[in-house]
Motif scaffolding. Structure first.
Motif, mmCIF file in Angstrom:
data_model
loop_
_atom_site.group_PDB
_atom_site.id
_atom_site.type_symbol
_atom_site.label_atom_id
_atom_site.label_comp_id
_atom_site.label_asym_id
_atom_site.label_seq_id
_atom_site.Cartn_x
_atom_site.Cartn_y
_atom_site.Cartn_z
ATOM 1 N N ILE A 224 -31.712 -27.330 27.682
ATOM 2 C CA ILE A 224 -32.758 -27.042 26.703
ATOM 3 C C ILE A 224 -33.983 -27.918 26.943
ATOM 4 O O ILE A 224 -35.132 -27.446 26.890
ATOM 5 N N LEU A 225 -33.760 -29.195 27.218
ATOM 6 C CA LEU A 225 -34.887 -30.093 27.493
ATOM 7 C C LEU A 225 -35.661 -29.638 28.719
ATOM 8 O O LEU A 225 -36.895 -29.695 28.744
ATOM 9 N N LYS A 226 -34.946 -29.173 29.736
ATOM 10 C CA LYS A 226 -35.607 -28.654 30.939
ATOM 11 C C LYS A 226 -36.405 -27.403 30.607
ATOM 12 O O LYS A 226 -37.556 -27.242 31.058
ATOM 13 N N TYR A 227 -35.819 -26.509 29.815
ATOM 14 C CA TYR A 227 -36.526 -25.288 29.424
ATOM 15 C C TYR A 227 -37.771 -25.618 28.602
ATOM 16 O O TYR A 227 -38.845 -25.046 28.834
ATOM 17 N N ASN A 228 -37.647 -26.521 27.645
ATOM 18 C CA ASN A 228 -38.778 -26.854 26.780
ATOM 19 C C ASN A 228 -39.937 -27.445 27.566
ATOM 20 O O ASN A 228 -41.111 -27.157 27.275
ATOM 21 N N GLU A 229 -39.631 -28.254 28.546
ATOM 22 C CA GLU A 229 -40.690 -28.822 29.386
ATOM 23 C C GLU A 229 -41.390 -27.719 30.163
ATOM 24 O O GLU A 229 -42.617 -27.729 30.315
ATOM 25 N N TRP A 230 -40.608 -26.771 30.635
ATOM 26 C CA TRP A 230 -41.184 -25.639 31.383
ATOM 27 C C TRP A 230 -42.016 -24.738 30.470
ATOM 28 O O TRP A 230 -43.075 -24.254 30.867
ATOM 29 N N ALA A 231 -41.557 -24.508 29.232
ATOM 30 C CA ALA A 231 -42.213 -23.572 28.323
ATOM 31 C C ALA A 231 -43.634 -24.005 27.979
ATOM 32 O O ALA A 231 -44.546 -23.184 27.905
ATOM 33 N N GLY A 232 -43.842 -25.303 27.751
ATOM 34 C CA GLY A 232 -45.175 -25.797 27.432
ATOM 35 C C GLY A 232 -45.594 -25.502 26.002
ATOM 36 O O GLY A 232 -44.766 -25.260 25.122
ATOM 37 N N GLU A 233 -46.910 -25.475 25.792
ATOM 38 C CA GLU A 233 -47.479 -25.318 24.445
ATOM 39 C C GLU A 233 -48.179 -23.976 24.285
ATOM 40 O O GLU A 233 -48.457 -23.284 25.260
ATOM 41 N N ASP A 234 -48.503 -23.654 23.016
ATOM 42 C CA ASP A 234 -49.258 -22.457 22.659
ATOM 43 C C ASP A 234 -48.609 -21.201 23.239
ATOM 44 O O ASP A 234 -49.198 -20.484 24.049
ATOM 45 N N THR A 235 -47.392 -20.932 22.800
ATOM 46 C CA THR A 235 -46.611 -19.829 23.361
ATOM 47 C C THR A 235 -46.190 -18.824 22.294
ATOM 48 O O THR A 235 -46.049 -19.151 21.116
ATOM 49 N N VAL A 236 -45.974 -17.609 22.753
ATOM 50 C CA VAL A 236 -45.306 -16.577 21.968
ATOM 51 C C VAL A 236 -44.026 -16.245 22.725
ATOM 52 O O VAL A 236 -44.076 -15.844 23.887
ATOM 53 N N THR A 237 -42.884 -16.424 22.070
ATOM 54 C CA THR A 237 -41.599 -16.166 22.706
ATOM 55 C C THR A 237 -41.053 -14.820 22.244
ATOM 56 O O THR A 237 -41.080 -14.506 21.058
ATOM 57 N N LEU A 238 -40.571 -14.043 23.204
ATOM 58 C CA LEU A 238 -40.001 -12.731 22.895
ATOM 59 C C LEU A 238 -38.594 -12.642 23.473
ATOM 60 O O LEU A 238 -38.346 -13.088 24.597
ATOM 61 N N THR A 239 -37.655 -12.086 22.696
ATOM 62 C CA THR A 239 -36.310 -11.803 23.175
ATOM 63 C C THR A 239 -35.973 -10.357 22.846
ATOM 64 O O THR A 239 -36.538 -9.769 21.920
ATOM 65 N N TRP A 240 -35.033 -9.780 23.631
ATOM 66 C CA TRP A 240 -34.638 -8.403 23.366
ATOM 67 C C TRP A 240 -33.638 -8.403 22.218
ATOM 68 O O TRP A 240 -32.462 -8.662 22.408
ATOM 69 N N SER A 241 -34.126 -8.136 21.016
ATOM 70 C CA SER A 241 -33.412 -8.197 19.731
ATOM 71 C C SER A 241 -33.247 -9.657 19.326
ATOM 72 O O SER A 241 -33.498 -10.580 20.113
ATOM 73 N N THR A 242 -32.786 -9.868 18.102
ATOM 74 C CA THR A 242 -32.625 -11.232 17.587
ATOM 75 C C THR A 242 -31.243 -11.811 17.887
ATOM 76 O O THR A 242 -30.944 -12.920 17.461
ATOM 77 N N SER A 243 -30.408 -11.087 18.620
ATOM 78 C CA SER A 243 -29.042 -11.571 18.869
ATOM 79 C C SER A 243 -29.047 -12.895 19.627
ATOM 80 O O SER A 243 -28.190 -13.763 19.374
ATOM 81 N N ASP A 244 -30.001 -13.081 20.538
ATOM 82 C CA ASP A 244 -30.087 -14.359 21.254
ATOM 83 C C ASP A 244 -30.402 -15.503 20.294
ATOM 84 O O ASP A 244 -29.974 -16.639 20.512
ATOM 85 N N LEU A 245 -31.138 -15.210 19.231
ATOM 86 C CA LEU A 245 -31.475 -16.264 18.276
ATOM 87 C C LEU A 245 -30.233 -16.775 17.548
ATOM 88 O O LEU A 245 -30.095 -17.978 17.305
#
Length: 297
Positions: free
Chosen positions: A80-101
């Motif tokens: 997760i820490l690796k992903y968060n560093e990659w994601a950066g700031e000012d983002t809109v995140t999209l997943t296919w349905s909310t099941s991943d959430l």
């Protein structure tokens, strides 16, 4: 602003701590697009299971991820820490349905020592794409898969190994580009940076069983006569049965007697109220049609 198409692959494994099977995250994949929808970067992270050393046969057959692949991965917190560093700031995140959430909430709670996926704004891509399909004349029932949506929009899946997180994210990015509408996107994105986002997601609507519940608007307990429109007087106590409150009423003006029925369902930020008026049947009378209306307060 950047757009992130996020996908997770999870393996069902038994957790002794929770006493049930858990969808444990094994792979994280994402694609990043800039504000002009141009490809920026992608990421694929393998996650080391904390529940099992052997993945289920179904998961391995579907994803082609081996036990050795999984055992070579990062523990979830580090992933997760690796992903968060990659994601950066000012983002809109999209997943296919909310099941991943839901998988994220459960996995972060039990396996990530407090670490959480960085999300600022969130959009359910499945709902976004299905809305586009409906508006452009496509017919279907229920929720559709990522592959089905791609086929309906004539998008190729050549070169993609579906059911792997990174390639599912890549296909999601193609669907996002095809259906993109900035104004429509802004209307549906949600603030995912506050606890309320997850509280709302986890909230399960329930039927209110007490007429004195603080969520019940007392004004909804009043009924107008269906004959003359005058407020009627309640003549009996409210009785609760089969999700409905029932009481008898008599019109102050015309003397019409009827039964009023109410049902209340509590959602996160509203109560949905159903109201029904039934004539009081005399012995030997046939059942008449009922009049009903629904309201959200």
């Amino acid at each position: 602003m950047t757009y992130i198409l996020l996908d997770l692959e999870w393996n069902a494994a038994y957790s002794r701590r929770q006493g049930k099977f858990v969808n444990e995250i094994i792979q994280i994949g994402a694609v990043k697009l800039d504000e002009n929808l141009k490809f920026v970067d992608d990421i694929s992270i393998m996650v080391h299971s904390q529940l099992t050393k052997k993945l289920s046969s179904r998961f391995k057959n579907l994803t082609h991820i081996s036990n050795d692949d999984m055992l070579s991965g990062l523990y979830l917190k580090d992933a997760i820490l690796k992903y968060n560093e990659w994601a950066g700031e000012d983002t809109v995140t999209l997943t296919w349905s909310t099941s991943d959430l839901y998988a994220i909430i459960e996995n972060c709670k039990f396996f990530a020592d407090g670490a959480m996926f960085k999300m600022e704004k969130y959009v359910d891509l499945q709902g976004f794409v299905q809305d586009y399909l409906h508006r452009t004349g496509h017919e279907f029932k229920g929720q559709i898969s990522l592959k089905t949506a791609a086929d309906m929009l004539s998008l190729t899946t050549d070169g993609l190994e579906l059911h792997t997180a990174r390639d599912d994210s890549m296909l999601s990015s193609r669907l996002f580009k095809k259906t993109f509408d900035k104004e429509r996107l802004m209307r549906v994105w949600k603030d995912a940076s506050t606890p309320e986002f997850y509280e709302r997601l986890l909230f399960k609507p329930y039927n209110i069983t007490s007429i004195n519940d603080s969520a019940v608007d007392k004004e909804t307990l009043r009924f107008k006569c269906d004959k003359c429109g005058t407020y009627a007087k309640r003549k009996t106590k409210w009785v609760y049965k089969n999700h409905w409150f029932t009481a008898n009423f008599k019109c102050r003006r015309c003397g019409n007697c009827f039964t009023g029925r109410l049902a209340f369902k509590k959602h996160y930020d509203c109560v949905v109220t159903k109201r029904v008026i039934l004539p009081i049947k005399k012995r030997g009378e046939k059942k008449n049609d009922m009049q009903s209306v629904s309201a959200q307060v």
